[in-house]
Design a protein around this motif. Sequence first.
Motif, PDB file in Angstrom:
ATOM      1  N   SER A 197      15.259  10.494  -2.306  1.00  0.00           N
ATOM      2  CA  SER A 197      15.755  10.122  -3.678  1.00  0.00           C
ATOM      3  C   SER A 197      14.597  10.861  -4.620  1.00  0.00           C
ATOM      4  O   SER A 197      13.820  11.186  -4.070  1.00  0.00           O
ATOM      5  N   SER A 198      14.841  11.012  -5.805  1.00  0.00           N
ATOM      6  CA  SER A 198      13.826  11.452  -6.579  1.00  0.00           C
ATOM      7  C   SER A 198      12.979  10.369  -6.772  1.00  0.00           C
ATOM      8  O   SER A 198      13.034   9.186  -6.557  1.00  0.00           O
ATOM      9  N   PRO A 199      11.575  10.642  -7.179  1.00  0.00           N
ATOM     10  CA  PRO A 199      10.477   9.675  -7.441  1.00  0.00           C
ATOM     11  C   PRO A 199      11.008   8.611  -8.345  1.00  0.00           C
ATOM     12  O   PRO A 199      10.729   7.338  -8.191  1.00  0.00           O
TER      13      PRO A 199
ATOM     14  N   TYR B 216       0.697  -1.261  -0.132  1.00  0.00           N
ATOM     15  CA  TYR B 216       0.043   0.171   0.219  1.00  0.00           C
ATOM     16  C   TYR B 216       0.812   1.212  -0.057  1.00  0.00           C
ATOM     17  O   TYR B 216       1.732   1.407   0.845  1.00  0.00           O
ATOM     18  N   LEU B 217       0.703   2.083  -0.917  1.00  0.00           N
ATOM     19  CA  LEU B 217       1.397   3.521  -1.012  1.00  0.00           C
ATOM     20  C   LEU B 217       0.541   4.532  -1.074  1.00  0.00           C
ATOM     21  O   LEU B 217      -0.616   4.743  -1.505  1.00  0.00           O
ATOM     22  N   THR B 218       1.065   5.589  -0.714  1.00  0.00           N
ATOM     23  CA  THR B 218       0.372   6.847  -0.842  1.00  0.00           C
ATOM     24  C   THR B 218       0.939   7.692  -2.157  1.00  0.00           C
ATOM     25  O   THR B 218       2.515   7.374  -2.186  1.00  0.00           O
ATOM     26  N   PRO B 219       0.440   8.457  -2.956  1.00  0.00           N
ATOM     27  CA  PRO B 219       0.845   9.139  -4.128  1.00  0.00           C
ATOM     28  C   PRO B 219       2.005   9.983  -3.594  1.00  0.00           C
ATOM     29  O   PRO B 219       2.890  10.326  -4.655  1.00  0.00           O
ATOM     30  N   ARG B 220       2.008  10.538  -2.710  1.00  0.00           N
ATOM     31  CA  ARG B 220       2.921  11.698  -2.083  1.00  0.00           C
ATOM     32  C   ARG B 220       3.019  11.340  -0.622  1.00  0.00           C
ATOM     33  O   ARG B 220       2.247  11.268  -0.016  1.00  0.00           O
ATOM     34  N   ILE B 221       4.539  11.395  -0.400  1.00  0.00           N
ATOM     35  CA  ILE B 221       4.734  11.283   0.899  1.00  0.00           C
ATOM     36  C   ILE B 221       4.275  12.464   1.877  1.00  0.00           C
ATOM     37  O   ILE B 221       3.594  12.367   2.732  1.00  0.00           O
ATOM     38  N   SER B 222       4.699  13.533   1.603  1.00  0.00           N
ATOM     39  CA  SER B 222       4.446  14.833   2.445  1.00  0.00           C
ATOM     40  C   SER B 222       4.737  16.175   1.729  1.00  0.00           C
ATOM     41  O   SER B 222       6.062  16.045   1.171  1.00  0.00           O
ATOM     42  N   PRO B 223       4.042  17.368   1.573  1.00  0.00           N
ATOM     43  CA  PRO B 223       4.930  18.367   0.903  1.00  0.00           C
ATOM     44  C   PRO B 223       6.028  18.848   1.816  1.00  0.00           C
ATOM     45  O   PRO B 223       6.803  19.709   1.358  1.00  0.00           O
ATOM     46  N   THR B 224       6.046  18.460   3.014  1.00  0.00           N
ATOM     47  CA  THR B 224       7.134  19.170   3.820  1.00  0.00           C
ATOM     48  C   THR B 224       8.108  18.124   4.508  1.00  0.00           C
ATOM     49  O   THR B 224       8.970  18.225   4.796  1.00  0.00           O
TER      50      THR B 224
END
Length: 264
Positions: free
Chosen positions: A93-95, A80-88
């Motif tokens: 590493s790069s995506p 299970y993954l989130t599309p984005r970890i966190s804006p902060t």
Amino acid sequence: QTKRGCRYKCTYCTYPLLEGVAVRQRDPVSVVDEMEHCNKEYAVDYFFFVDNVFNYPEAHSISICKEILKRKLKISWTAYLTPRISPTYRRQSSPDELYTLYKEAGCKAIDFGTDAMNDIGLGSMAKGFTIDDINECSALCRKHKIKFNHSLIFGAPGETVESTEETISNIIATQPTAVIASVGIRLYPNTPVANKLIKQGWIKAEEITVEPMFYIEESIKEYLMERLKEVSKQNQNWVIPGLNIKMNYPNIFSQLRAKGVKGP
């Protein structure tokens, strides 16, 4: 399960209540020890990381993947993954580098807790990522030939016909391997969405128990039922559990397993 606890604040979710908000990580070496044991002793070669969010903290998932590669384990996995970890959150590493590593370490499929692909739905459920983030992770999966599913929730508070159609068209455009679409938000005691509905007088606190109960935005309820039936007919990769569409799992599984298919 490589960690417990969840720092995210999805309005409907029980993970912070069940596991707490502090993330406690297992030693990556211990995690891979367990995988290697299962592989060598029982010939298990496909794993599912059931962490609520495998790619947070990002560095933890990277350490697990590097340990798998170090031992040259011939295994496959899903998470299970989130599309984005966190804006902060400061990325390790790069995506593209991250997905390259995941693929090399055996990632065959990803289940994204996307929930919506319009601003109203993402905001209503406090998802913490954007439509652009969803498009980016989908493109990376296609680039690295990783199968991916978008799990969706239709009928969140504030949703409209227009926002629902936006999610449908945007998700289809990502070219997912599969879509699992839930109708309505399941209400659990003490979750933010349940508490909000209690304050609004939509329901009483004592009426929310562990028995299944769902909130569906009333203004689109009838439309939503018919529209999702239509979408599932037009898109064979859409599964809609709430409407019992494509839910003959025993039959599907028996056919797939007979052909030697593993994984989710």
